[in-house]
Design a protein around this motif. Structure first.
Motif, short mmCIF file in Angstrom:
data_model
loop_
_atom_site.label_atom_id
_atom_site.label_comp_id
_atom_site.label_asym_id
_atom_site.label_seq_id
_atom_site.Cartn_x
_atom_site.Cartn_y
_atom_site.Cartn_z
N ASN A 74 -2.16 -1.28 -0.91
CA ASN A 74 -1.36 -2.47 -0.58
C ASN A 74 0.09 -2.19 -0.22
O ASN A 74 0.87 -3.12 -0.03
CB ASN A 74 -1.43 -3.52 -1.70
N TYR A 75 0.49 -0.93 -0.13
CA TYR A 75 1.85 -0.62 0.33
C TYR A 75 1.85 -0.58 1.86
O TYR A 75 0.95 -0.02 2.48
CB TYR A 75 2.35 0.72 -0.21
N GLU A 76 2.86 -1.17 2.45
CA GLU A 76 3.08 -1.12 3.90
C GLU A 76 4.28 -0.22 4.17
O GLU A 76 5.36 -0.44 3.62
CB GLU A 76 3.33 -2.52 4.45
N PHE A 77 4.08 0.76 5.01
CA PHE A 77 5.13 1.74 5.32
C PHE A 77 5.75 1.40 6.66
O PHE A 77 5.05 1.26 7.67
CB PHE A 77 4.54 3.15 5.36
N GLN A 78 7.07 1.29 6.66
CA GLN A 78 7.83 1.07 7.90
C GLN A 78 8.70 2.31 8.14
O GLN A 78 9.54 2.65 7.31
CB GLN A 78 8.72 -0.17 7.77
N PHE A 79 8.46 3.00 9.26
CA PHE A 79 9.23 4.18 9.63
C PHE A 79 10.32 3.73 10.61
O PHE A 79 10.03 3.27 11.70
CB PHE A 79 8.33 5.22 10.29
N ASN A 80 11.56 3.87 10.20
CA ASN A 80 12.69 3.37 10.98
C ASN A 80 13.30 4.46 11.85
O ASN A 80 13.22 5.65 11.53
CB ASN A 80 13.74 2.78 10.03
N SER A 81 13.96 4.05 12.93
CA SER A 81 14.53 4.99 13.89
C SER A 81 15.67 5.82 13.30
O SER A 81 15.99 6.88 13.81
CB SER A 81 15.02 4.25 15.13
N ASP A 82 16.26 5.36 12.18
CA ASP A 82 17.34 6.12 11.56
C ASP A 82 16.83 7.18 10.58
O ASP A 82 17.60 7.82 9.88
CB ASP A 82 18.33 5.19 10.85
N GLY A 83 15.50 7.39 10.55
CA GLY A 83 14.92 8.42 9.69
C GLY A 83 14.61 7.96 8.28
O GLY A 83 14.30 8.78 7.42
N THR A 90 4.09 -6.33 -2.59
CA THR A 90 4.61 -7.56 -3.18
C THR A 90 5.44 -7.26 -4.43
O THR A 90 4.95 -6.68 -5.39
CB THR A 90 3.43 -8.50 -3.56
N GLY A 91 6.73 -7.63 -4.36
CA GLY A 91 7.63 -7.46 -5.50
C GLY A 91 8.15 -6.05 -5.71
O GLY A 91 8.86 -5.78 -6.67
N SER A 92 7.81 -5.11 -4.82
CA SER A 92 8.22 -3.72 -5.01
C SER A 92 8.58 -3.08 -3.67
O SER A 92 7.91 -3.31 -2.67
CB SER A 92 7.08 -2.94 -5.67
N SER A 93 9.64 -2.29 -3.68
CA SER A 93 10.08 -1.60 -2.47
C SER A 93 10.53 -0.19 -2.85
O SER A 93 11.25 -0.01 -3.83
CB SER A 93 11.22 -2.38 -1.82
N VAL A 94 10.09 0.80 -2.07
CA VAL A 94 10.46 2.20 -2.31
C VAL A 94 11.01 2.76 -1.01
O VAL A 94 10.44 2.55 0.05
CB VAL A 94 9.22 3.02 -2.77
N ASN A 95 12.12 3.49 -1.12
CA ASN A 95 12.76 4.06 0.06
C ASN A 95 12.63 5.58 0.08
O ASN A 95 12.62 6.23 -0.97
CB ASN A 95 14.24 3.68 0.12
N GLY A 96 12.56 6.11 1.28
CA GLY A 96 12.50 7.55 1.47
C GLY A 96 13.01 7.90 2.85
O GLY A 96 13.60 7.05 3.54
N THR A 97 12.80 9.13 3.25
CA THR A 97 13.22 9.58 4.58
C THR A 97 12.07 10.30 5.26
O THR A 97 11.14 10.78 4.62
CB THR A 97 14.43 10.53 4.51
N TRP A 98 12.16 10.35 6.59
CA TRP A 98 11.19 11.08 7.39
C TRP A 98 11.89 11.77 8.54
O TRP A 98 12.97 11.35 8.98
CB TRP A 98 10.08 10.16 7.90
N SER A 99 11.30 12.85 9.00
CA SER A 99 11.78 13.54 10.21
C SER A 99 10.59 14.27 10.81
O SER A 99 9.53 14.35 10.21
CB SER A 99 12.91 14.51 9.88
N ASN A 100 10.79 14.76 12.00
CA ASN A 100 9.72 15.54 12.62
C ASN A 100 10.28 16.86 13.11
O ASN A 100 11.49 17.05 13.17
CB ASN A 100 9.05 14.77 13.76
N GLY A 101 9.40 17.76 13.42
CA GLY A 101 9.81 19.07 13.91
C GLY A 101 8.59 19.85 14.33
O GLY A 101 7.51 19.30 14.51
#
Length: 155
Positions: A74-83, A90-101
């Motif tokens: 039930n987690y939805e992941f949004q990958f943003n252009s700022d990495g 519902t009721g919970s949010s977790v932040n992280g970072t992503w990059s490619n190479g």
């Protein structure tokens, strides 16, 4: 030498010159064809565009042979252009970072979270397959030699 022999000699000489020209042209064509071919560097389109379009969910996660997909249900992941990545439930949010190479000419996706169990996803994942609705990843551990698998599916 009579006229017939002279003509035969000239014809033979002309035939040899024609064959040499044809051989030279053939070699030139082969060289041009070979140099115009693109190298197959095993690259696919960059994951940047694919992953930033829409929201994703984890549909498969195997960690050291154990299915841990349910940790991300039930987690939805949004990958943003700022990495940055945001995983929302519902009721919970977790932040992280992503990059490619690239790693040994293979595209990779690097994920980083500080919050458990998302920190289990921290790795440089090799991209096995990607399209507009699916991203399949693999990580071969340097420590124990185990292989982990992660699949994101478009919501």
């Amino acid at each position: 030498m009579n006229a017939k022999q002279i003509r035969q000699k000239e014809f033979k000489s002309l035939k040899i010159k024609t064959m040499k020209n044809l051989l030279s042209i053939s070699i030139l064509v082969l060289v041009m064809a070979a140099s115009s071919c693109k190298k197959d560097d095993n690259s696919s389109p960059s994951i940047d565009n694919t992953i930033q379009e829409g929201k994703w969910k984890i549909t498969f996660y195997i960690d050291s042979g154990k299915d841990e997909s349910d940790h991300y249900t039930n987690y939805e992941f949004q990958f943003n252009s700022d990495g940055t990545i945001t995983a929302v439930k519902t009721g919970s949010s977790v932040n992280g970072t992503w990059s490619n190479g690239n790693d040994d000419s293979q595209q990779k996706l690097v994920l980083s979270f500080t919050t458990p169990p998302f920190d289990e996803l921290n790795d440089d994942w090799h991209i096995l397959e990607q399209n507009s609705s699916l991203i399949k990843l693999e990580d071969v551990s340097g420590g124990n030699g185990g292989t982990d698998y992660l699949t994101f599916s478009k919501i």
